[in-house]
Design an enzyme around this catalytic site. Structure first.
Site, mmCIF file in Angstrom:
data_model
loop_
_atom_site.group_PDB
_atom_site.id
_atom_site.type_symbol
_atom_site.label_atom_id
_atom_site.label_comp_id
_atom_site.label_asym_id
_atom_site.label_seq_id
_atom_site.Cartn_x
_atom_site.Cartn_y
_atom_site.Cartn_z
ATOM 1 N N SER A 89 0.846 -1.079 0.139
ATOM 2 C CA SER A 89 0.064 0.028 0.062
ATOM 3 C C SER A 89 0.781 1.170 0.043
ATOM 4 C CB SER A 89 -0.868 0.053 1.275
ATOM 5 O OG SER A 89 -1.322 1.220 1.316
ATOM 6 N N TYR B 97 -2.144 -0.716 10.436
ATOM 7 C CA TYR B 97 -1.910 -1.088 9.004
ATOM 8 C C TYR B 97 -0.785 -0.555 8.293
ATOM 9 C CZ TYR B 97 -3.610 -1.038 3.921
ATOM 10 O OH TYR B 97 -3.743 -1.267 2.404
#
Length: 388
Positions: A220, A233
């Site tokens: 990501s 995350y």
């Protein structure tokens, strides 16, 4: 001397014209944005050479740039599909679901690993895809399910081998200040986003080494760009990005190519359902110590749900840039080490890596000016005086 210069100059000009024509032909077959950028850069470089140097040396350098461009585009040609077998994790929904359908249409033999083989996502894959797609029960945090999936893949591919593994499965967790995230959520994010991908990689690497295939990890942009509320995350995605870089170096001697995809914000189901958010929110409230309850306050925590709306409004609904990049990573003769699909994702990663910290913090705070309230202690008018 003049004759030599004239003959050499014409030779360079001829070579440049031939290489340029070949590059333009290759560009017609290459619809990627990077190809067009490379041609523009080559054109600017060639113009600068011709303007700043003599005609002879300008043509020499421009011919060299055309040759490098030719070598670049030769490496971007796609290998034939030939029903190459690809394993994808997280195929229930989102990018993994769309990617399973997309690669199936291209003619790949697809193994779509899903968290629930009886769920709606798995049933849709069986209903809409070809006979070359197989749905596998694959919770990547379950070692036994990984072994079972490996056995089923081996049984079907036999001597054809496995060409690629795409580690896509991931979870977001509850976006809130890192101090408030319970350790259970940190560990859950790490178990899925990092350790699960590592264990799947280790299980299937012998097959990839045999085929000299591809390992593609979906990380990501948050793994390289510090973002508030995303401590759990982002940390796991940063770990996955570094794991991919190390494996790229180690597996190169085996002929296995490793790529990491760092998408920007796309509309997927990674945030989970409303019921899941209720559960995560309750876990945070139950985990609060008296000091945290006093400093942050319950109202502040409840306001963090507005992040769902922010994610929906700022995310791109079309995930095709991610699908095209994964296709390139598993099909190109010379895939890239890093891909950054999504608006501004590449620029943000560069900005976070190379800009002064003070400058980055200022602009990132300005660009994410949405508010989700202030902790109770910070909202008190006399807080700063008390702290002094």
């Amino acid at each position: 001397m003049g004759t030599f210069f004239s003959e050499t100059g014409w030779l360079c000009l001829t070579v440049t014209a031939v290489l340029g024509a070949v590059i333009l032909c290759k560009l017609k077959k290459n619809h990627r944005q990077e190809g067009r950028k490379m041609v523009c850069l080559a054109g600017l470089w060639g113009g600068a050479c011709l303007l700043s140097l003599s005609l002879f040396w300008g043509l020499i350098l421009f011919s060299l740039s055309c040759f490098l461009m030719y070598a670049y585009f030769s490496g971007q040609e796609f290998l034939p599909v030939d029903q190459k077998a690809v394993l994808i994790t997280g195929g229930d929904s989102g990018i993994g679901h769309a990617l399973s359908k997309y690669l199936d249409k291209l003619g790949f033999t697809v193994f779509a690993g899903v968290l629930d083989e009886k769920g709606s996502g798995a049933e849709e894959l069986r209903r809409t895809c070809s006979k070359h797609l197989s749905v596998l029960q694959l919770d990547i945090t379950n070692s036994q399910q990984i072994r079972d999936a490996h056995s089923k893949v081996m049984e079907k591919v036999q001597n054809r081998g496995l060409w690629a593994v795409v580690n896509n499965a991931g979870i977001l967790g509850f976006p809130i200040d890192g101090e408030l995230i319970p350790m259970t959520q940190y560990k859950r994010c790490m178990a899925v986003n990092f350790f699960g991908a590592v264990e799947v990689t280790k299980a299937f690497l012998p097959l990839l080494r045999k085929s000299k295939g591809r390992l593609v990890n979906i990380s990501s942009m948050a793994g390289g760009v510090p973002m508030e509320k995303m401590a759990a995350y982002s940390s796991t995605k940063a770990a996955l990005t570094m794991f991919s870089a190390v494996m790229r170096k180690e597996l190169s001697k085996w002929g296995v190519k490793v790529s990491v995809i760092q998408p920007g914000s796309f509309q997927t189901n990674i945030a989970g359902t409303s019921d899941l958010w209720d559960k995560l929110e309750k876990n945070i409230l139950d985990d609060l110590t008296p000091n945290l309850q006093e400093d942050y306050g319950q109202d502040y925590i409840l306001k963090q749900r507005s992040f769902l709306k922010f994610m929906s409004n700022s995310s791109e609904p079309d995930v095709s840039p991610v699908l095209l990049d994964v296709q390139h990573a598993i099909s190109a003769k010379s895939p890239y080490a890093f891909y950054t699909p999504g608006k501004m994702s590449f620029l943000w990663l560069c900005f976070a890596s190379f800009s002064p910290t003070v400058l980055f913090d200022y602009f990132s705070k300005s660009s994410h000016s949405f508010t989700r309230g202030m902790p109770r202690a910070l909202s008190k008018a006399n807080w700063k005086n008390e702290a002094m």
